[in-house]
Design a protein around this motif. Sequence first.
Motif, PDB file in Angstrom:
ATOM      1  N   THR A 186       0.832  -1.197   0.000  1.00  0.00           N
ATOM      2  CA  THR A 186       0.000   0.000   0.000  1.00  0.00           C
ATOM      3  C   THR A 186       0.866   1.246   0.000  1.00  0.00           C
ATOM      4  O   THR A 186       1.806   1.363   0.791  1.00  0.00           O
ATOM      5  CB  THR A 186      -0.903   0.030   1.252  1.00  0.00           C
ATOM      6  OG1 THR A 186      -1.706  -1.155   1.274  1.00  0.00           O
ATOM      7  CG2 THR A 186      -1.808   1.250   1.238  1.00  0.00           C
ATOM      8  N   THR A 240       0.941   5.222   0.759  1.00  0.00           N
ATOM      9  CA  THR A 240       0.264   6.342   1.406  1.00  0.00           C
ATOM     10  C   THR A 240       0.795   7.612   0.770  1.00  0.00           C
ATOM     11  O   THR A 240       1.988   7.920   0.866  1.00  0.00           O
ATOM     12  CB  THR A 240       0.522   6.366   2.917  1.00  0.00           C
ATOM     13  OG1 THR A 240       0.006   5.151   3.491  1.00  0.00           O
ATOM     14  CG2 THR A 240      -0.182   7.553   3.567  1.00  0.00           C
ATOM     15  N   LYS A 249       0.666  11.771   0.021  1.00  0.00           N
ATOM     16  CA  LYS A 249       0.312  13.041   0.650  1.00  0.00           C
ATOM     17  C   LYS A 249       0.638  14.176  -0.297  1.00  0.00           C
ATOM     18  O   LYS A 249       1.713  14.218  -0.886  1.00  0.00           O
ATOM     19  CB  LYS A 249       1.087  13.209   1.964  1.00  0.00           C
ATOM     20  CG  LYS A 249       0.696  14.443   2.771  1.00  0.00           C
ATOM     21  CD  LYS A 249       1.454  14.464   4.087  1.00  0.00           C
ATOM     22  CE  LYS A 249       1.040  15.652   4.956  1.00  0.00           C
ATOM     23  NZ  LYS A 249       1.768  15.643   6.259  1.00  0.00           N
ATOM     24  N   THR A 251      -4.332  13.253   2.289  1.00  0.00           N
ATOM     25  CA  THR A 251      -3.700  11.946   2.135  1.00  0.00           C
ATOM     26  C   THR A 251      -4.708  10.936   1.602  1.00  0.00           C
ATOM     27  O   THR A 251      -5.915  11.058   1.816  1.00  0.00           O
ATOM     28  CB  THR A 251      -3.142  11.421   3.471  1.00  0.00           C
ATOM     29  OG1 THR A 251      -4.206  11.273   4.407  1.00  0.00           O
ATOM     30  CG2 THR A 251      -2.080  12.351   4.025  1.00  0.00           C
ATOM     31  N   THR A 258      -4.682   6.436   0.175  1.00  0.00           N
ATOM     32  CA  THR A 258      -3.900   5.217   0.004  1.00  0.00           C
ATOM     33  C   THR A 258      -4.170   4.606  -1.359  1.00  0.00           C
ATOM     34  O   THR A 258      -5.259   4.738  -1.928  1.00  0.00           O
ATOM     35  CB  THR A 258      -4.229   4.180   1.088  1.00  0.00           C
ATOM     36  OG1 THR A 258      -5.635   3.886   1.059  1.00  0.00           O
ATOM     37  CG2 THR A 258      -3.839   4.701   2.463  1.00  0.00           C
TER      38      THR A 258
END
Length: 401
Positions: A339, A341, A343, A349, A351
């Motif tokens: 995964t 993440t 930003k 944010t 995923t």
Amino acid sequence: MIMERRRGEAFGSARSPAYRLICLALGICSVALGIVISPISTGQAHASQYLGETKLFSHWTDSSGASWQVTPSGSTVGSGMQLTKVEWPYRQHPYSVHSHPDGTITITERDNGLCLDIGTSSEQLILNTCNNSSSQSWYLQYHQALGAGVVRIRHTNDDKCMNIWGGDTKNYAKIGLYGCQAYREGSGGHLDLWHVDPRPEYQQVADQRALMMFDRHSTAVPSAQFQYGSSTLAGAGPAEMVSVAWHNNTSAPSQQTLGWSDTTGYTYTNGGSVTATLGLEFGGEKSPVKASFSVAVTGYWGNAWSTSQTVSSSSTFTVNPGQVGWVARGQLLKSATGTWTIKNDVGDTWTATGVATVPVANGTDGKGSQVALCTSDGEKNSDGTFKNALCQTTRKLAGVF
């Protein structure tokens, strides 16, 4: 005679458009020192692909809780985009979304076929004849904490956000372009957040665009971290012709030694829907995407894997008169699911899931890479195909049909 070719030299550079199309078709590509984000379906190198329809609703609501949608002031070229209060019964204004190979999108008003364009002033966006210009190029970024389908719609040229211009939250307020504002509950940042239909195709496009921008050190995507999840057992990857094809044009069998060198990179297949036509290549010693992935995977696999693996050797075999000989190889590969993440520069944010396929050392999971010495008169099945799968897959590259 020793003859040698490195992968890619005989049929185009690994970074050429033709080779990228091969990569896209396979879904797993052998690219020296690179990562390729690649879907399973593919299309023209510069073709757009239809992702579906959506309405555009503002995340902002007034004190009555009413919803507001983006509508054009008219149906002709130059019509300005505006905020319209949703009153029942109301006329929906659906927009068609098309993706492009670089992860950008175009947004088209469905009824008149005109594209969302920045026009000549950031104060108000307009509808214009679709022309593939940069003024009609957009990309999505998600704000996952606010719910499914909440996005920023940013312009490719300057990364500014589609915005309710000047905070003028009233019927027929202008929709313009302004610097993106951080969202804080009850205190702003909601004028440039929008609701689109929660289609997985839209997020796939957003994910790929974000990773490409992160890899290029864009200030609009300062962070993307990969977290390892699980992996498959190692197995042989796609067959590649790793030597030249040698033609025996003599009247007698000839023993030939073919030198070969096989460099295999790794691929990243974006999660979610596989319908988008996208192929984004990453690589280089300073690639942030590669660095983030490498740290995560090395923590689980140790030194059993590599971002790129080059194996060189030579093989000697006999080629009969009038026949062709070549060497084929399938690199041992292993896939990791994880995964990302992501930003952006204003703190949103989200995923993204995906699978990375990497070359691994012989002996991983008790498996090894495969090498085949192929000749055009090699052992075949009753239907004329080669019994050796590596030879069958690479025969056309050797000129054997």
